[in-house]
Design an enzyme around this catalytic site. Structure first.
Site, PDB file in Angstrom:
ATOM      1  N   ASP A   1       9.172   3.449  -0.249  1.00 39.78           N
ATOM      2  CA  ASP A   1       8.175   3.955   0.743  1.00 39.78           C
ATOM      3  C   ASP A   1       8.421   3.657   2.054  1.00 39.78           C
ATOM      4  OD1 ASP A   1       5.950   4.488   1.968  1.00 39.78           O
ATOM      5  OD2 ASP A   1       4.617   3.873   0.500  1.00 39.78           O
TER       6      ASP A   1
ATOM      7  N   LYS B   1       3.877   9.386   9.241  1.00 37.18           N
ATOM      8  CA  LYS B   1       3.537   8.861  10.369  1.00 37.18           C
ATOM      9  C   LYS B   1       4.510   9.392  11.572  1.00 37.18           C
ATOM     10  CE  LYS B   1       1.312   4.849   8.385  1.00 37.18           C
ATOM     11  NZ  LYS B   1      -0.071   4.891   8.744  1.00 37.18           N
TER      12      LYS B   1
ATOM     13  N   TYR C   1       0.760  -1.187   0.022  1.00 37.34           N
ATOM     14  CA  TYR C   1      -0.055   0.075   0.118  1.00 37.34           C
ATOM     15  C   TYR C   1       0.762   1.263  -0.078  1.00 37.34           C
ATOM     16  CZ  TYR C   1      -3.310   3.570   1.554  1.00 37.34           C
ATOM     17  OH  TYR C   1      -4.317   4.414   1.418  1.00 37.34           O
TER      18      TYR C   1
HETATM   19  N1  PLP Z   1       2.475   4.573   2.324  1.00 35.03           N
HETATM   20  C1  PLP Z   1       2.602   3.330   3.461  1.00 35.03           C
HETATM   21  C2  PLP Z   1       3.541   2.369   3.429  1.00 35.03           C
HETATM   22  C3  PLP Z   1       1.492   3.382   4.242  1.00 35.03           C
HETATM   23  O1  PLP Z   1       1.410   2.583   5.307  1.00 35.03           O
HETATM   24  C4  PLP Z   1       0.608   4.591   4.039  1.00 35.03           C
HETATM   25  C5  PLP Z   1      -0.472   4.511   5.073  1.00 35.03           C
HETATM   26  O2  PLP Z   1      -0.869   3.825   6.012  1.00 35.03           O
HETATM   27  C6  PLP Z   1       0.598   5.579   3.139  1.00 35.03           C
HETATM   28  C7  PLP Z   1       1.693   5.363   2.260  1.00 35.03           C
HETATM   29  C8  PLP Z   1      -0.369   6.746   3.018  1.00 35.03           C
HETATM   30  O3  PLP Z   1      -0.236   7.477   4.050  1.00 35.03           O
HETATM   31  P1  PLP Z   1      -1.454   8.483   4.368  1.00 35.03           P
HETATM   32  O4  PLP Z   1      -2.346   7.520   5.127  1.00 35.03           O
HETATM   33  O5  PLP Z   1      -0.665   9.388   5.536  1.00 35.03           O
HETATM   34  O6  PLP Z   1      -1.731   8.963   3.183  1.00 35.03           O
END
Ligand code: PLP
Length: 433
Positions: free
Chosen positions: A234, A272, A139
């Site tokens: 990511d 986060k 994700y």
């Molecule tokens: N990338 C990863 C690995 C994530 O776990 C998340 C959210 O859980 C995101 C991107 C997206 O972040 P946001 O919820 O702050 O848009």
């Protein structure tokens, strides 16, 4: 009488402002949370729970850490938002680069979704290519081209995973099974010259916690370099949580210990933890790529509240409190909790596997080996998880309401909290036998 969940559902679609908060995966109705302190959350009925959601990652120090709260209060008193650069934004960006060297330049944004969306646009802008490769089950936020999921054994052209995402937006996304070196190599052989980027989670943590197969991140980096594609890592979830330099740092330290040159992402995304519970996320990476962003370069990106001073105050205070001692304690707590839960399940003869990535872990009921692919993770026993979720809830433990999530511990979790969770799992496991 109308329950809170019914009242919420009458105004908020599904009763929530983010789907993971709903209890659709486990059944039942959530009670609103009223407050949180340290390792605990308290619901509106006054019931206290050991919290293993941790705001889905940010609450690494535990909730409402006094130093962070004070920093926010002081920042708020100086003004909520200026729309101009502040000293603390620069300090937060420097703090990120100081811990994570590949982030040579940093752009602060408000959500992880913005960070990954910008990374994709930047990779396309810099390479002049259109295709991106992502892995099934990983994700990266909810921007259109990343809301594309599974292919089976072979690399497939993406189909949208959400209504409202056009086939056009998904068509340039190539989906590969995670950890499948052959499928990834094949994707490059077939589409190489049109691949702008590969995006991966440094360690997957959105289908449960997955340990990246040895050398997989390095292979992605090598294929990208050889083909002139951008390697996007990511670390929105793993960043400054899986370890002091995210999961990249975990593998870097292992490589250095083995006398191997560490791999490097071209672009990296954070969220986060770097906001400490407030909306801060970031895109970082190689200076020559990052300087293609507006106002220096042709790739546009902007945000009214980017680098918001109150949010940045929370992030900076949090990052400055993240010492080696904090990570050592987090690691011990994760070991004790993952080990204790596994032992309790094992003693009752409940088949399970534990996935680990640095200080992150999750429990897969019904599997005998930790999974690597989404297909394998999806074979876990989600009905058993739902039963365990409710048993733990009754015993004052708040698990994420889905079998596909990481169990988040914080610096505030100690022996007492670990014992409470392990005892609750043991009691549930005995009731299943
Ligand atoms: N990338 C990863 C690995 C994530 O776990 C998340 C959210 O859980 C995101 C991107 C997206 O972040 P946001 O919820 O702050 O848009």
């Amino acid at each position: 009488m109308t329950t809170f969940a019914q009242r919420a559902a009458a105004i908020l679609p599904g009763g929530v402002n983010s789907p993971v908060r709903a209890w659709n995966g486990v059944g039942g109705e959530p009670v609103p949370i009223a407050s949180a302190k340290g390792a605990h959350v308290t619901d509106a009925d006054g019931r206290e729970y050991v919290d293993l959601i941790g705001s889905w990652g940010p609450a690494i120090l535990g909730h409402a850490h006094p130093t962070v709260v004070q920093a926010v209060q002081e920042a708020a008193a100086r003004g909520l938002s200026f729309g101009a650069t502040t000293v603390r934004e620069v300090e937060l960006a420097e703090e990120i680069r100081g811990r994570y060297a590949p982030a040579e330049r940093v752009r602060l944004v408000s959500t992880g979704t913005e960070a990954t969306m910008t990374a994709i646009r930047l990779a396309r802008g810099a390479t002049g290519r259109s295709k991106i490769v992502k892995f099934a089950g990983l994700y990266h936020g909810h921007s259109d081209s990343l809301l594309v999921a599974a292919g089976s054994g072979l690399a497939t052209s993406g189909v949208p995973d959400s209504a409202g995402v056009t086939r056009g937006a998904a068509a340039d996304t190539i989906v590969v099974p995670y950890g499948d070196e052959e499928a990834l190599t094949d994707a490059f052989a077939e589409h190489g010259p049109s691949i702008a980027a590969v995006i991966t989670e440094a360690a997957p943590a959105n289908m449960g916690t997955i340990t990246p197969p040895l050398g997989f991140n390095r292979l992605i980096g090598t294929l990208c370099r050889n083909e002139g594609a951008v390697f996007i890592v990511d670390e929105v979830l793993t960043g400054f949580r899986a370890g002091p330099a995210g999961y990249w740092g975990v593998e870097r330290d292992a490589d250095i210990a083995a006398g191997v040159d560490p791999w490097q992402p071209d672009l990296v995304t954070f969220g986060k933890v770097i906001g400490g519970g407030m909306p801060v996320a970031a895109l970082g990476g190689r200076a020559d790529l990052m300087e293609q962003l507006a106002p220096l370069g042709p790739v546009y990106q902007a945000g009214t509240l980017s680098g918001n001073p109150v949010a940045v105050a929370a992030g900076l205070a949090t990052m400055r409190l993240l010492t080696d001692d904090v990570y050592a304690r987090l690691s011990r707590t994760a070991d004790a909790l993952a080990g204790g839960v596994s032992e309790a399940l094992g003693d009752a003869g409940i088949r399970h596997a534990v996935g680990r990535a640095g200080t992150l872990f999750s429990v897969f009921l019904g599997l005998s080996e930790p999974p690597v692919t989404f297909e394998h993770a999806a074979a876990q026993d989600t009905a058993a998880f739902a039963r365990m979720f409710h048993a733990l809830n009754g015993a004052g433990v708040q698990l994420p309401p889905s079998a596909f999530e990481t169990w988040f511990v914080s610096h505030a979790h100690g022996d007492a909290e670990v014992a409470q969770v392990v005892d609750a799992v043991r009691a549930w496991a005995a009731s299943e036998a």
